[in-house]
Design a protein around this motif. Structure first.
Motif, PDB file in Angstrom:
ATOM      1  N   LYS A   1     -14.652   0.902   1.756  1.00 57.25           N
ATOM      2  CA  LYS A   1     -15.212   1.919   2.405  1.00 57.25           C
ATOM      3  C   LYS A   1     -15.157   1.981   3.926  1.00 57.25           C
ATOM      4  O   LYS A   1     -15.126   2.838   4.697  1.00 57.25           O
ATOM      5  N   MET A   2     -15.080   0.601   4.329  1.00 53.63           N
ATOM      6  CA  MET A   2     -15.001   0.297   5.731  1.00 53.63           C
ATOM      7  C   MET A   2     -13.561   0.586   6.336  1.00 53.63           C
ATOM      8  O   MET A   2     -13.473   0.669   7.628  1.00 53.63           O
ATOM      9  N   ARG A   3     -12.741   0.689   5.309  1.00 47.28           N
ATOM     10  CA  ARG A   3     -11.385   1.051   5.795  1.00 47.28           C
ATOM     11  C   ARG A   3     -11.126   2.572   5.989  1.00 47.28           C
ATOM     12  O   ARG A   3     -10.118   3.028   6.250  1.00 47.28           O
ATOM     13  N   GLU A   4     -11.980   3.224   5.510  1.00 46.70           N
ATOM     14  CA  GLU A   4     -11.781   4.913   5.237  1.00 46.70           C
ATOM     15  C   GLU A   4     -11.730   5.425   6.842  1.00 46.70           C
ATOM     16  O   GLU A   4     -12.404   5.109   7.493  1.00 46.70           O
ATOM     17  N   GLY A   5     -10.777   6.454   6.936  1.00 44.42           N
ATOM     18  CA  GLY A   5     -10.404   7.049   8.191  1.00 44.42           C
ATOM     19  C   GLY A   5      -9.422   6.413   8.858  1.00 44.42           C
ATOM     20  O   GLY A   5      -8.940   6.731  10.090  1.00 44.42           O
ATOM     21  N   LEU A   6      -9.237   4.863   8.796  1.00 45.26           N
ATOM     22  CA  LEU A   6      -8.054   4.336   9.381  1.00 45.26           C
ATOM     23  C   LEU A   6      -6.772   4.599   9.036  1.00 45.26           C
ATOM     24  O   LEU A   6      -6.560   5.008   7.758  1.00 45.26           O
ATOM     25  N   GLU A   7      -5.736   4.541   9.766  1.00 44.69           N
ATOM     26  CA  GLU A   7      -4.427   5.027   9.424  1.00 44.69           C
ATOM     27  C   GLU A   7      -3.813   4.081   8.538  1.00 44.69           C
ATOM     28  O   GLU A   7      -4.235   2.870   8.467  1.00 44.69           O
ATOM     29  N   ASP A   8      -2.885   4.416   7.708  1.00 45.40           N
ATOM     30  CA  ASP A   8      -2.071   3.748   6.599  1.00 45.40           C
ATOM     31  C   ASP A   8      -3.385   2.940   5.819  1.00 45.40           C
ATOM     32  O   ASP A   8      -3.056   1.692   5.520  1.00 45.40           O
ATOM     33  N   GLY A   9      -4.390   3.579   5.548  1.00 42.34           N
ATOM     34  CA  GLY A   9      -5.174   3.089   4.537  1.00 42.34           C
ATOM     35  C   GLY A   9      -6.095   1.393   5.128  1.00 42.34           C
ATOM     36  O   GLY A   9      -6.813   1.030   4.225  1.00 42.34           O
ATOM     37  N   GLY A  10      -6.053   1.602   6.493  1.00 39.68           N
ATOM     38  CA  GLY A  10      -6.583   0.317   7.148  1.00 39.68           C
ATOM     39  C   GLY A  10      -5.781  -0.835   6.981  1.00 39.68           C
ATOM     40  O   GLY A  10      -6.287  -1.941   7.189  1.00 39.68           O
ATOM     41  N   SER A  11      -4.626  -0.626   6.547  1.00 38.57           N
ATOM     42  CA  SER A  11      -3.486  -2.070   6.553  1.00 38.57           C
ATOM     43  C   SER A  11      -3.570  -2.750   7.960  1.00 38.57           C
ATOM     44  O   SER A  11      -3.332  -3.974   7.725  1.00 38.57           O
ATOM     45  N   GLY A  12      -3.699  -2.230   8.932  1.00 38.59           N
ATOM     46  CA  GLY A  12      -3.781  -2.916  10.481  1.00 38.59           C
ATOM     47  C   GLY A  12      -5.202  -3.724  10.764  1.00 38.59           C
ATOM     48  O   GLY A  12      -5.351  -4.110  11.968  1.00 38.59           O
TER      49      GLY A  12
END
Length: 336
Positions: free
Chosen positions: A173-184
């Protein structure tokens, strides 16, 4: 999970279903946040604009000079008798804790482990606190998910309630909104313990956890890290006690902790940052950024648009804040 620990299988789904019901009923406040990914010394930090947090009520202040005889109102304790709509599990780890939803959620499925009877937030944690938290982490891991747990203690830490509680954030849930699913982006303390490139501008005491950690071993690790953080903080404004510290009484929980700090806990890592300030100014008119234990996840929460714009447009401002909230690396007494 052992049934005696009070955490059923499928905990992530249980929390999520409770969150959806509570949000629909208006029992909690949550709105999707804007997010930007900044880098500080090569370390990715989330910057999240969460204006709903500006509406979070603050603790009552003591009576003013005009009525010095008046007794200040007793601060509202949201964990003494949680509303039924926020309750997830009323009995965790033999009844020492209860799992409730955070009324002012910073991400979906944001929950809280609070002691069932009042225990001071400003005192060191007990083995049962860490056992309850790690039980939830393992329950998420059993479901193939990660959980980030943090604890705020002391005047510089971002702590807002005197009743002991640890906060739980699902990493997905902390990755939501980040580009590429938060892979960076990775959880900061896991990134540091794994020796990935980049360095934060403040001292962190951290340790890798062994598989199958017991409540006793978790507490031993916690006290060791706390001692390292306390030693690193000597001579700074992180130390909040006056006079000589009775470390035996402090570590047994009989007196308040002598430093302000944040704790982070994941399945692989435990870490503590001693805090010297809650935040720092980021705009010319005094707008500031305050940070709590989410800083150890590599996340900074912004409540106002002016600060959001200033930080997003110039990542060096975030670096300056991070350099002021803890013990500078030049003072550190132990390496990660």
């Amino acid at each position: 999970m052992s049934p005696s620990l009070g955490v059923p299988s499928g905990l992530p789904h249980l929390v999520h279903d409770a969150f959806v019901r509570a949000k629909t009923a208006g029992d909690l406040s949550f709105f999707p946040t804007q997010v930007a990914l900044l880098r500080v010394h090569g370390v990715p930090f989330q910057l999240r604009f969460a204006p709903a947090l500006a509406k979070k009520p603050k603790a009552a202040k003591p009576a003013g000079d005009k009525d010095k005889s008046a007794q200040p109102p007793t601060p509202f304790n949201p964990f003494e008798d949680p509303p039924p709509g926020l309750m997830v599990i009323p009995d965790v780890c033999g009844g020492t804790h209860r799992l409730v939803l955070n009324k002012f959620a910073i991400s979906q499925d944001h929950s809280i482990l609070a002691t069932t009877t009042f225990r001071p937030q400003a005192h060191v944690l007990e083995a049962t606190d860490l056992a309850a938290a790690y039980t939830c982490i393992e329950a998420y891991a059993d479901a193939g998910e990660e959980l980030f747990v943090f604890f705020n203690s002391g005047s510089h830490s971002g702590a807002s309630q005197p009743h002991r509680h640890l906060q739980l954030l699902p990493v997905a849930k902390m990755r939501e909104g980040l580009e590429d699913g938060g892979s960076g982006w990775d959880v900061l303390v896991d990134r540091l313990i794994e020796g990935k490139s980049g360095e934060v501008p403040f001292y962190v005491a951290a340790a890798r956890l062994s598989p199958g950690s017991t409540p006793s071993s978790l507490h031993t690790t916690y006290l060791d890290l706390y001692r390292q953080a306390r030693a690193a903080a000597q001579g700074t404004s992180a130390v909040i006690a006056t006079g000589d510290v009775d470390t035996t009484a402090e570590e047994s929980g009989d007196v308040p902790a002598s430093i302000s700090y944040n704790l982070a806990l994941t399945k692989e890592t435990m870490a503590i940052i001693p805090r010297t300030a809650e935040g720092a100014s980021v705009t010319s008119d005094g707008g500031s950024l305050s940070l709590n234990g989410t800083v150890l996840a590599g996340t900074a929460l912004v409540k106002n648009e002016a600060e959001w714009d200033a930080l997003k447009s110039d990542s060096s401002r975030l670096e300056e804040v991070l350099a002021q909230i803890g013990v500078p690396l030049t003072r550190r007494t132990a390496a990660l």
